[in-house]
Enzyme design. Structure first.
Site, PDB file in Angstrom:
ATOM      1  N   ASP A  93      39.539  38.860  39.349  1.00  0.00           N
ATOM      2  CA  ASP A  93      39.274  39.751  40.484  1.00  0.00           C
ATOM      3  C   ASP A  93      38.380  39.095  41.531  1.00  0.00           C
ATOM      4  OD1 ASP A  93      39.587  42.157  41.836  1.00  0.00           O
ATOM      5  OD2 ASP A  93      37.783  43.024  40.934  1.00  0.00           O
ATOM      6  N   TRP A 134      36.677  37.218  48.495  1.00  0.00           N
ATOM      7  CA  TRP A 134      36.351  35.796  48.672  1.00  0.00           C
ATOM      8  C   TRP A 134      36.877  35.310  50.029  1.00  0.00           C
ATOM      9  CZ3 TRP A 134      39.098  31.266  49.418  1.00  0.00           C
ATOM     10  CH2 TRP A 134      38.429  30.052  49.148  1.00  0.00           C
ATOM     11  N   HIS A 156      44.151  34.654  47.380  1.00  0.00           N
ATOM     12  CA  HIS A 156      45.111  34.581  46.269  1.00  0.00           C
ATOM     13  C   HIS A 156      45.554  33.140  46.039  1.00  0.00           C
ATOM     14  CE1 HIS A 156      45.069  38.816  45.915  1.00  0.00           C
ATOM     15  NE2 HIS A 156      45.752  39.081  47.001  1.00  0.00           N
ATOM     16  N   ARG A 200      49.360  48.390  47.052  1.00  0.00           N
ATOM     17  CA  ARG A 200      48.908  47.479  48.118  1.00  0.00           C
ATOM     18  C   ARG A 200      49.992  47.286  49.181  1.00  0.00           C
ATOM     19  NH1 ARG A 200      44.873  43.038  45.497  1.00  0.00           N
ATOM     20  NH2 ARG A 200      43.754  44.511  44.158  1.00  0.00           N
ATOM     21  N   LEU A 227      48.535  26.724  22.835  1.00  0.00           N
ATOM     22  CA  LEU A 227      47.858  27.810  23.552  1.00  0.00           C
ATOM     23  C   LEU A 227      48.908  28.844  23.938  1.00  0.00           C
ATOM     24  CD1 LEU A 227      45.411  29.056  25.187  1.00  0.00           C
ATOM     25  CD2 LEU A 227      46.206  27.691  27.113  1.00  0.00           C
ATOM     26  N   GLU A 238      33.919  41.541  23.285  1.00  0.00           N
ATOM     27  CA  GLU A 238      32.655  41.385  24.012  1.00  0.00           C
ATOM     28  C   GLU A 238      33.007  41.347  25.504  1.00  0.00           C
ATOM     29  OE1 GLU A 238      29.748  41.448  22.469  1.00  0.00           O
ATOM     30  OE2 GLU A 238      30.758  41.551  20.522  1.00  0.00           O
TER      31      GLU A 238
HETATM   32  C1  IPE Z   1      42.587  44.410  38.478  1.00  0.00           C
HETATM   33  O1  IPE Z   1      42.006  44.206  39.723  1.00  0.00           O
HETATM   34  C2  IPE Z   1      43.985  43.886  38.457  1.00  0.00           C
HETATM   35  C3  IPE Z   1      44.118  42.427  38.513  1.00  0.00           C
HETATM   36  C4  IPE Z   1      43.154  41.573  38.565  1.00  0.00           C
HETATM   37  C5  IPE Z   1      45.479  41.957  38.496  1.00  0.00           C
HETATM   38  P1  IPE Z   1      42.037  45.309  40.855  1.00  0.00           P
HETATM   39  O2  IPE Z   1      41.354  44.734  42.036  1.00  0.00           O
HETATM   40  O3  IPE Z   1      43.428  45.795  41.051  1.00  0.00           O
HETATM   41  O4  IPE Z   1      41.196  46.482  40.203  1.00  0.00           O
HETATM   42  P2  IPE Z   1      40.409  47.681  40.876  1.00  0.00           P
HETATM   43  O5  IPE Z   1      41.333  48.324  41.870  1.00  0.00           O
HETATM   44  O6  IPE Z   1      39.211  47.093  41.543  1.00  0.00           O
HETATM   45  O7  IPE Z   1      40.025  48.571  39.737  1.00  0.00           O
HETATM   46  C1  IPE Z   2      42.517  40.062  42.242  1.00  0.00           C
HETATM   47  O1  IPE Z   2      41.856  39.970  43.448  1.00  0.00           O
HETATM   48  C2  IPE Z   2      43.969  39.692  42.331  1.00  0.00           C
HETATM   49  C3  IPE Z   2      44.891  40.819  42.143  1.00  0.00           C
HETATM   50  C4  IPE Z   2      44.575  42.066  41.914  1.00  0.00           C
HETATM   51  C5  IPE Z   2      46.297  40.492  42.239  1.00  0.00           C
HETATM   52  P1  IPE Z   2      41.869  41.179  44.453  1.00  0.00           P
HETATM   53  O2  IPE Z   2      43.065  41.071  45.328  1.00  0.00           O
HETATM   54  O3  IPE Z   2      41.739  42.474  43.736  1.00  0.00           O
HETATM   55  O4  IPE Z   2      40.562  40.892  45.295  1.00  0.00           O
HETATM   56  P2  IPE Z   2      39.471  41.944  45.736  1.00  0.00           P
HETATM   57  O5  IPE Z   2      39.018  42.647  44.492  1.00  0.00           O
HETATM   58  O6  IPE Z   2      40.104  42.864  46.712  1.00  0.00           O
HETATM   59  O7  IPE Z   2      38.378  41.112  46.328  1.00  0.00           O
HETATM   60 MG    MG Z   3      40.190  43.615  43.134  1.00  0.00          MG
END
Ligand code: IPE
Ligand code: IPE
Ligand code: MG
Length: 234
Positions: free
Chosen positions: A20, A25, A37, A71, A131, A200
């Site tokens: 996440d 970033w 991404h 999204r 792995l 954990e």
């Molecule tokens: C969780 O992140 C899903 C992935 C990393 C693929 P999100 O950014 O979607 O989660 P929320 O919306 O902050 O809970």
């Molecule tokens: C995680 O990063 C990647 C996916 C959920 C695909 P985010 O896209 O959720 O990035 P933030 O949380 O909005 O910064």
């Molecule tokens: Mg996110």
């Protein structure tokens, strides 16, 4: 911190990561979210190699949740493209490094091109076992649990814990030992709720595109300092 700082006797068997913070970033750098991404994908390459180096046997990466369909289409399309790119660029390396690709989630609703690519990657790595790389795509823990229940009902039987586990996407795999969530949020976002019963939980404020070997080692070191009691006394 380096590899030698880890206790080789206590390497987590199964590590799961909620990757996440990509969007934030990028936003911090005045770039579009997809830029994050793209950088995040480079960390996927790294974390697979680093897991092999550390000796982790099961690595589960959350790439796209059942809720991420909310999204904008442009961002979703980019994420699908990047999946194809990852497989195109990394498959040979994955094969020679002994990595077996396994998918958690229902990939059927994904674009045909993505589904074909994924199936090709699964097939090409099926005899590997060094792995196990679980990629969670269109994955949601509630969906997974309901699916398992419905499969059991279809089989017309009451199931034990062990049998129930065999209906999950993580069939035949050990429970998660260590969950890592970079990006600052302290929540599970519908990820592996059943498999993480005794995991954990490690949360870091670092965004995923900055989460490198040093951060992974920190997380594993932290894990090694935990006293896992599983409800008993130790
Ligand atoms: C969780 O992140 C899903 C992935 C990393 C693929 P999100 O950014 O979607 O989660 P929320 O919306 O902050 O809970
Ligand atoms: C995680 O990063 C990647 C996916 C959920 C695909 P985010 O896209 O959720 O990035 P933030 O949380 O909005 O910064
Ligand atoms: Mg996110």
């Amino acid at each position: 911190m380096n590899l030698l700082d880890l206790n080789q006797e206590n390497i987590p068997n199964h590590v799961a990561i909620i990757m996440d913070g990509n969007g934030r970033w990028a936003t911090k750098r005045n770039k579009p979210r997809v830029f994050g991404h793209n950088e995040g994908m480079k960390r996927v390459v790294d974390v697979v190699e680093n897991s092999l180096t550390i000796g982790i046997k099961y690595l589960t990466l959350y790439a796209f949740s059942t809720e991420n369909w909310k999204r904008p289409k442009k961002e979703i399309d980019f994420l699908m493209q990047i999946l194809i790119k990852y497989i195109d660029e990394q498959l040979n390396r994955l094969i020679s490094n002994g990595v077996k690709i396994n998918i958690l989630g229902d990939i059927e609703p994904l674009p045909d091109k993505v589904v074909d690519k994924i199936n090709y990657a699964i097939d090409s790595t099926k005899s590997n076992s060094k792995l196990i790389l679980n990629i969670a795509i269109n994955y949601g823990s509630r969906q997974e649990i309901l699916r398992a229940v419905n499969l059991a009902v279809k089989d017309g039987k009451e199931v034990s814990e062990e049998e129930f586990s065999s209906y999950l996407y993580t069939k035949d795999q050990p429970d998660v030992d260590l969950l890592i969530r970079p990006g600052g949020e302290k929540r599970l976002s519908n990820f592996l709720l059943y498999q993480m019963s005794y995991a954990e939980l490690y949360f870091s404020d670092i965004y995923w595109p900055d989460f490198k070997m040093e951060e992974l080692l920190e997380a594993v070191k932290w894990y090694q300092e935990r006293n896992r009691r599983f409800g008993g006394l130790k």
